[in-house]
Design a protein around this motif. Structure first.
Motif, PDB file in Angstrom:
ATOM      1  N   UNK A 107       0.829  -1.262  -0.019  1.00  0.00           N
ATOM      2  CA  UNK A 107       0.130   0.001   0.062  1.00  0.00           C
ATOM      3  C   UNK A 107       0.891   1.308  -0.085  1.00  0.00           C
ATOM      4  N   UNK A 108       2.097   1.069   0.382  1.00  0.00           N
ATOM      5  CA  UNK A 108       2.962   2.148   0.362  1.00  0.00           C
ATOM      6  C   UNK A 108       3.007   2.879  -0.932  1.00  0.00           C
ATOM      7  N   UNK A 109       3.245   1.906  -2.136  1.00  0.00           N
ATOM      8  CA  UNK A 109       3.144   2.721  -3.230  1.00  0.00           C
ATOM      9  C   UNK A 109       2.027   3.557  -3.606  1.00  0.00           C
ATOM     10  N   UNK A 110       1.026   3.213  -3.148  1.00  0.00           N
ATOM     11  CA  UNK A 110      -0.416   3.901  -3.378  1.00  0.00           C
ATOM     12  C   UNK A 110      -0.177   5.294  -2.967  1.00  0.00           C
ATOM     13  N   UNK A 111       0.197   5.271  -1.710  1.00  0.00           N
ATOM     14  CA  UNK A 111       0.479   6.644  -1.022  1.00  0.00           C
ATOM     15  C   UNK A 111       1.633   7.439  -1.337  1.00  0.00           C
ATOM     16  N   UNK A 112       2.578   6.627  -1.900  1.00  0.00           N
ATOM     17  CA  UNK A 112       3.648   7.455  -2.503  1.00  0.00           C
ATOM     18  C   UNK A 112       3.079   8.068  -3.854  1.00  0.00           C
ATOM     19  N   UNK A 113       2.258   7.356  -4.583  1.00  0.00           N
ATOM     20  CA  UNK A 113       1.891   7.787  -5.952  1.00  0.00           C
ATOM     21  C   UNK A 113       1.061   9.064  -5.577  1.00  0.00           C
ATOM     22  N   UNK A 114       0.271   9.199  -4.608  1.00  0.00           N
ATOM     23  CA  UNK A 114      -0.659  10.190  -4.205  1.00  0.00           C
ATOM     24  C   UNK A 114       0.169  11.579  -3.839  1.00  0.00           C
ATOM     25  N   UNK A 115       1.213  11.207  -3.189  1.00  0.00           N
ATOM     26  CA  UNK A 115       2.101  12.232  -2.606  1.00  0.00           C
ATOM     27  C   UNK A 115       2.688  12.763  -3.880  1.00  0.00           C
ATOM     28  N   UNK A 116       3.156  12.156  -4.608  1.00  0.00           N
ATOM     29  CA  UNK A 116       3.703  12.584  -6.091  1.00  0.00           C
ATOM     30  C   UNK A 116       3.034  13.217  -7.069  1.00  0.00           C
ATOM     31  N   UNK A 117       1.722  12.847  -6.956  1.00  0.00           N
ATOM     32  CA  UNK A 117       0.618  13.374  -7.743  1.00  0.00           C
ATOM     33  C   UNK A 117       0.414  14.815  -6.963  1.00  0.00           C
ATOM     34  N   UNK A 118       0.341  15.129  -5.822  1.00  0.00           N
ATOM     35  CA  UNK A 118       0.224  16.331  -5.160  1.00  0.00           C
ATOM     36  C   UNK A 118       1.274  17.317  -5.487  1.00  0.00           C
ATOM     37  N   UNK A 119       2.418  16.679  -5.784  1.00  0.00           N
ATOM     38  CA  UNK A 119       3.529  17.557  -5.887  1.00  0.00           C
ATOM     39  C   UNK A 119       3.847  17.810  -7.278  1.00  0.00           C
ATOM     40  N   UNK A 120       2.975  17.198  -8.234  1.00  0.00           N
ATOM     41  CA  UNK A 120       3.040  17.514  -9.724  1.00  0.00           C
ATOM     42  C   UNK A 120       4.152  16.443 -10.400  1.00  0.00           C
ATOM     43  N   UNK A 121       4.391  15.437  -9.865  1.00  0.00           N
ATOM     44  CA  UNK A 121       5.367  14.495 -10.312  1.00  0.00           C
ATOM     45  C   UNK A 121       4.739  13.458 -10.993  1.00  0.00           C
ATOM     46  N   UNK A 122       3.863  13.771 -12.042  1.00  0.00           N
ATOM     47  CA  UNK A 122       3.117  12.863 -12.473  1.00  0.00           C
ATOM     48  C   UNK A 122       3.712  11.364 -12.912  1.00  0.00           C
ATOM     49  N   UNK A 123       4.846  11.603 -13.670  1.00  0.00           N
ATOM     50  CA  UNK A 123       5.520  10.436 -14.094  1.00  0.00           C
ATOM     51  C   UNK A 123       5.971   9.493 -12.995  1.00  0.00           C
ATOM     52  N   UNK A 124       6.274   9.969 -11.764  1.00  0.00           N
ATOM     53  CA  UNK A 124       6.795   9.274 -10.649  1.00  0.00           C
ATOM     54  C   UNK A 124       5.589   8.602 -10.082  1.00  0.00           C
ATOM     55  N   UNK A 125       4.239   9.361 -10.192  1.00  0.00           N
ATOM     56  CA  UNK A 125       3.097   8.907  -9.557  1.00  0.00           C
ATOM     57  C   UNK A 125       2.834   7.505 -10.522  1.00  0.00           C
ATOM     58  N   UNK A 126       2.814   7.612 -11.706  1.00  0.00           N
ATOM     59  CA  UNK A 126       2.292   6.531 -12.563  1.00  0.00           C
ATOM     60  C   UNK A 126       3.175   5.381 -12.369  1.00  0.00           C
ATOM     61  N   UNK A 127       4.445   5.514 -11.883  1.00  0.00           N
ATOM     62  CA  UNK A 127       5.332   4.372 -11.625  1.00  0.00           C
ATOM     63  C   UNK A 127       5.024   3.775 -10.741  1.00  0.00           C
ATOM     64  N   UNK A 128       4.782   4.576  -9.381  1.00  0.00           N
ATOM     65  CA  UNK A 128       4.176   3.824  -8.179  1.00  0.00           C
ATOM     66  C   UNK A 128       2.968   3.150  -8.266  1.00  0.00           C
ATOM     67  N   UNK A 129       1.950   3.926  -9.112  1.00  0.00           N
ATOM     68  CA  UNK A 129       0.451   3.307  -9.303  1.00  0.00           C
ATOM     69  C   UNK A 129       0.837   1.840 -10.024  1.00  0.00           C
ATOM     70  N   UNK A 130       1.514   1.914 -10.883  1.00  0.00           N
ATOM     71  CA  UNK A 130       1.877   0.823 -11.755  1.00  0.00           C
ATOM     72  C   UNK A 130       2.549  -0.573 -10.896  1.00  0.00           C
ATOM     73  N   UNK A 131       3.397   0.032  -9.886  1.00  0.00           N
ATOM     74  CA  UNK A 131       4.053  -0.943  -9.129  1.00  0.00           C
ATOM     75  C   UNK A 131       3.020  -1.528  -8.401  1.00  0.00           C
ATOM     76  N   UNK A 132       1.942  -0.963  -7.683  1.00  0.00           N
ATOM     77  CA  UNK A 132       1.022  -1.631  -6.813  1.00  0.00           C
ATOM     78  C   UNK A 132       0.115  -2.513  -7.634  1.00  0.00           C
ATOM     79  N   UNK A 133      -0.297  -2.141  -8.867  1.00  0.00           N
ATOM     80  CA  UNK A 133      -1.105  -3.038  -9.865  1.00  0.00           C
ATOM     81  C   UNK A 133      -0.085  -4.171 -10.183  1.00  0.00           C
ATOM     82  N   UNK A 134       1.374  -4.155 -10.238  1.00  0.00           N
ATOM     83  CA  UNK A 134       2.104  -5.214 -10.701  1.00  0.00           C
ATOM     84  C   UNK A 134       2.189  -6.142  -9.266  1.00  0.00           C
ATOM     85  N   UNK A 135       2.089  -5.588  -8.197  1.00  0.00           N
ATOM     86  CA  UNK A 135       2.536  -6.255  -6.887  1.00  0.00           C
ATOM     87  C   UNK A 135       1.086  -7.176  -6.538  1.00  0.00           C
TER      88      UNK A 135
END
Length: 244
Positions: A107-135
């Motif tokens: 679940x850390x990947x989800x919240x990391x993605x959300x934090x990166x989304x809030x920071x405007x780091x959309x590419x990093x957010x997408x990577x973390x969201x995809x990591x969660x789906x893969x996991x």
């Protein structure tokens, strides 16, 4: 009166005694090995017991840290302050590294993605969201729906609706998508962003046919059609500050 021992029975007893003697002889010759084997089994049992209690303690510490990190995340959501967001992001990064043996660490990947989304780091957010789906692997459901909608949302924020549309289509056909209405909103936002209100209306009409007897979804789709017709050239929602 005692039973008479036949030659066959005597032979069977002799064979048994002979086999027993061989076993005892091997045990005597290899006594040191048997002792070592016994010691190994003993220590294996001890370490297994210690490992169980260690994991129990590890799990307890992990759960406590996870909920502390959630509190940091909630603060970041409320304040939208970059410092608070970074604090929450680093906390979940550390949690994922320290407690990677716990299933909750995914679940850390989800919240990391959300934090990166809030920071405007959309590419990093997408990577973390995809990591969660893969996991999650084959365990598609509530969490994967959140992560996939997060990917779509980040693509929209990047003005990359061409990438978002195929995933949107996949999610609209996914029975495990617990955020179906949100996906329809994303679809509408994308088509309006691409200045294709007609495509948005066609998609919503497809949805109305599919969910004509659904008392929750049907009226929502009808409202979306009304909105698109009234605001064909505008984006429906600014997703920049919206988070899961």
């Amino acid at each position: 009166m005692s039973k008479r021992l036949t030659r066959k029975k005597l032979k069977q007893k002799d064979e048994f005694l002979t086999t027993l003697e061989k076993v005892l002889k091997v045990a005597a010759l290899n006594r040191s090995y048997l002792i070592v084997a016994g010691i190994i089994l003993l220590f294996t049992a001890i370490f297994a017991s210690v490992g169980f209690y260690y994991y129990k303690d590890y799990s307890k510490k992990g759960s406590l840290e996870y909920f502390r990190d959630l509190q940091l995340y909630e603060v970041a959501q409320k304040t939208q302050d970059k410092k608070d967001i970074m604090t929450a992001l680093h906390a979940f990064e550390a949690f994922k590294t320290r407690f990677n043996l716990l299933s909750i660490s995914r679940l850390a990947s989800l919240y990391m993605g959300n934090c990166e989304y809030m920071l405007g780091d959309y590419d990093k957010a997408i990577i973390d969201y995809k990591t969660l789906v893969s996991d999650l692997g084959g365990k598609q459901g509530y969490l994967s729906a959140i992560a996939n909608n997060g990917i779509v949302q980040a693509d929209i924020a990047k003005n990359d609706c061409k990438t978002a549309i195929p995933l949107i289509r996949t999610l609209l056909n996914d029975r495990n998508n617990a955020f179906l209405l949100l996906t329809y909103v994303h679809a509408v936002d994308c088509y309006l962003q691409m200045k294709q209100p007609g495509s948005a209306i066609d998609l919503l009409k497809e949805g109305l046919k599919k969910y004509k007897d659904n008392k929750v979804i049907e009226p929502q789709l009808t409202d979306l059609i009304t909105y698109v017709k009234a605001n064909g050239q505008n984006n429906i929602i600014n997703f920049k500050t919206r988070k899961f």
